[in-house]
Design a protein around this motif. Structure first.
Motif, mmCIF file in Angstrom:
data_model
loop_
_atom_site.group_PDB
_atom_site.id
_atom_site.type_symbol
_atom_site.label_atom_id
_atom_site.label_comp_id
_atom_site.label_asym_id
_atom_site.label_seq_id
_atom_site.Cartn_x
_atom_site.Cartn_y
_atom_site.Cartn_z
ATOM 1 N N ARG A 214 34.777 29.836 46.394
ATOM 2 C CA ARG A 214 35.096 28.705 45.526
ATOM 3 C C ARG A 214 36.918 29.071 44.755
ATOM 4 O O ARG A 214 37.234 28.139 44.473
ATOM 5 N N ALA A 215 36.864 30.241 44.852
ATOM 6 C CA ALA A 215 38.249 30.716 43.855
ATOM 7 C C ALA A 215 39.331 30.377 44.860
ATOM 8 O O ALA A 215 39.442 30.811 46.125
ATOM 9 N N PRO A 216 40.423 29.775 44.398
ATOM 10 C CA PRO A 216 41.718 29.786 45.395
ATOM 11 C C PRO A 216 42.179 31.037 45.976
ATOM 12 O O PRO A 216 42.759 31.045 47.031
ATOM 13 N N LEU A 217 41.855 32.109 45.102
ATOM 14 C CA LEU A 217 42.242 33.486 45.736
ATOM 15 C C LEU A 217 41.301 34.102 46.426
ATOM 16 O O LEU A 217 41.481 35.162 47.362
ATOM 17 N N GLY A 218 40.121 33.314 46.696
ATOM 18 C CA GLY A 218 39.266 33.610 47.865
ATOM 19 C C GLY A 218 38.251 34.925 47.826
ATOM 20 O O GLY A 218 37.815 35.267 48.544
ATOM 21 N N ARG A 219 38.168 35.332 46.459
ATOM 22 C CA ARG A 219 37.214 36.301 46.168
ATOM 23 C C ARG A 219 36.720 36.247 44.748
ATOM 24 O O ARG A 219 37.587 35.407 44.103
ATOM 25 N N VAL A 220 35.742 36.917 44.491
ATOM 26 C CA VAL A 220 35.603 37.240 42.948
ATOM 27 C C VAL A 220 36.335 38.492 42.542
ATOM 28 O O VAL A 220 37.078 39.028 43.191
ATOM 29 N N GLY A 221 36.356 38.513 41.425
ATOM 30 C CA GLY A 221 37.364 39.545 40.682
ATOM 31 C C GLY A 221 36.664 40.608 40.370
ATOM 32 O O GLY A 221 35.532 40.929 40.529
ATOM 33 N N ARG A 222 37.409 41.704 39.967
ATOM 34 C CA ARG A 222 36.958 43.031 39.815
ATOM 35 C C ARG A 222 36.725 43.440 38.285
ATOM 36 O O ARG A 222 38.034 42.745 37.513
ATOM 37 N N PRO A 223 36.052 44.037 37.908
ATOM 38 C CA PRO A 223 36.040 44.202 36.239
ATOM 39 C C PRO A 223 37.362 44.994 35.741
ATOM 40 O O PRO A 223 37.843 44.673 34.821
ATOM 41 N N GLU A 224 37.962 45.878 36.663
ATOM 42 C CA GLU A 224 39.171 46.461 36.447
ATOM 43 C C GLU A 224 40.385 45.337 36.124
ATOM 44 O O GLU A 224 41.337 45.580 35.319
ATOM 45 N N GLU A 225 40.232 44.333 36.704
ATOM 46 C CA GLU A 225 41.153 43.170 36.574
ATOM 47 C C GLU A 225 41.201 42.623 35.280
ATOM 48 O O GLU A 225 42.014 42.051 34.615
ATOM 49 N N VAL A 226 39.662 42.458 34.936
ATOM 50 C CA VAL A 226 39.633 41.700 33.600
ATOM 51 C C VAL A 226 39.944 42.693 32.447
ATOM 52 O O VAL A 226 40.808 42.309 31.619
ATOM 53 N N ALA A 227 39.607 44.014 32.806
ATOM 54 C CA ALA A 227 40.039 45.031 31.506
ATOM 55 C C ALA A 227 41.347 45.183 31.435
ATOM 56 O O ALA A 227 42.021 45.427 30.321
#
Length: 255
Positions: A214-227
């Motif tokens: 569903r995301a335009p970037l085509g993947r789920v995020g990684r915890p490190e990216e939120v951190a």
């Protein structure tokens, strides 16, 4: 990577979780003394071992985010053991999935117990110790803006987190305390997988949604990216940012 947090003390509530653990690792790697606060001693020990292995200073503190006494004890510990608190990160939630016509009154109350009330308790206690240059970063959820029919309690509680962060930012500004919010979308954590299963069970189809597709970037995020977003807002680089919300969701909010 630079050491933006040398000499700083950071309390990460929910520090044993997927996002919280990533925050602990980044803060520890950038010089902070980290207090990893969580209910799970087992997962907390894993985070402590990971940060210590990279040479960071970290300790575990048991915290029930819904218990005001635990928050009193946590802030008292920071004061007694370290003499200061510079950063508070809140990353936790409570309650189960449910729709407006299926959730019980008790389930509704449980949704808010830690998810929003715990954030208020943490900020109210931390404001006693935070001083000039102090930073609070609360973790909300994209569900606050884009709820599904099956997660009314969680979505509502996370929306409250965003609003209370703005109110706290106004209050903290004269004292040099900044308060911001990071709002993740679908992030690859144990909590996401559990939530997807619970929402599927509540839905008519019973099928799990592919959040990455569903995301335009085509993947789920990684915890490190939120951190990385959380640590930016907690750092001196964000000295002129308060009352803000940074959405980290691969573009889902724009759809």
């Amino acid at each position: 990577m630079g050491r933006r947090f040398d000499g700083k003390v950071a309390l990460v509530a929910g520090g044993a979780g997927g996002i919280g653990g990533a925050v602990c690792r980044q803060l520890g790697g950038e010089g902070a003394t980290v207090i990893c606060a969580d209910l799970s001693e087992r997962r907390g020990a894993m985070v402590v071992d990971a940060v210590a292995a990279q040479g960071g200073a970290i300790e575990f503190l048991r915290l029930d985010a819904a218990d005001p006494r635990d928050w009193d004890a946590a802030i008292a510990h920071a004061a007694a053991a370290h003499g200061r608190l510079d950063v508070l990160v809140t990353s936790f939630y409570s309650g189960a999935a449910g729709a407006v016509d299926t959730m019980t009154d008790e389930g509704w109350e449980a949704s808010f117990r830690a998810t929003s009330t715990g954030v208020f308790l943490g900020m109210s206690r931390a404001f006693r110790l935070l001083g000039q240059g102090g930073a609070v970063v609360n973790v909300a959820s994209l569900a606050a803006h884009r709820p599904t029919g099956e997660n009314i309690g969680y979505a509502s509680a996370k929306a409250a987190v965003i609003s209370m962060g703005r109110a706290a930012a106004i209050r903290g500004a004269p004292r040099g305390i900044r308060v911001n919010t990071v709002t993740p979308g679908a992030i690859d954590t144990r909590a996401l997988h559990a939530t997807m299963k619970a929402l599927a069970a509540q839905s008519d189809s019973g099928a799990e949604v592919d959040m990455g597709a569903r995301a335009p970037l085509g993947r789920v995020g990684r915890p490190e990216e939120v951190a990385a977003a959380i640590c930016f807002l907690a750092s001196p680089e964000a000295a002129y940012i308060t009352g803000a919300e940074l959405i980290v969701d691969g573009g889902m909010a724009v759809l």
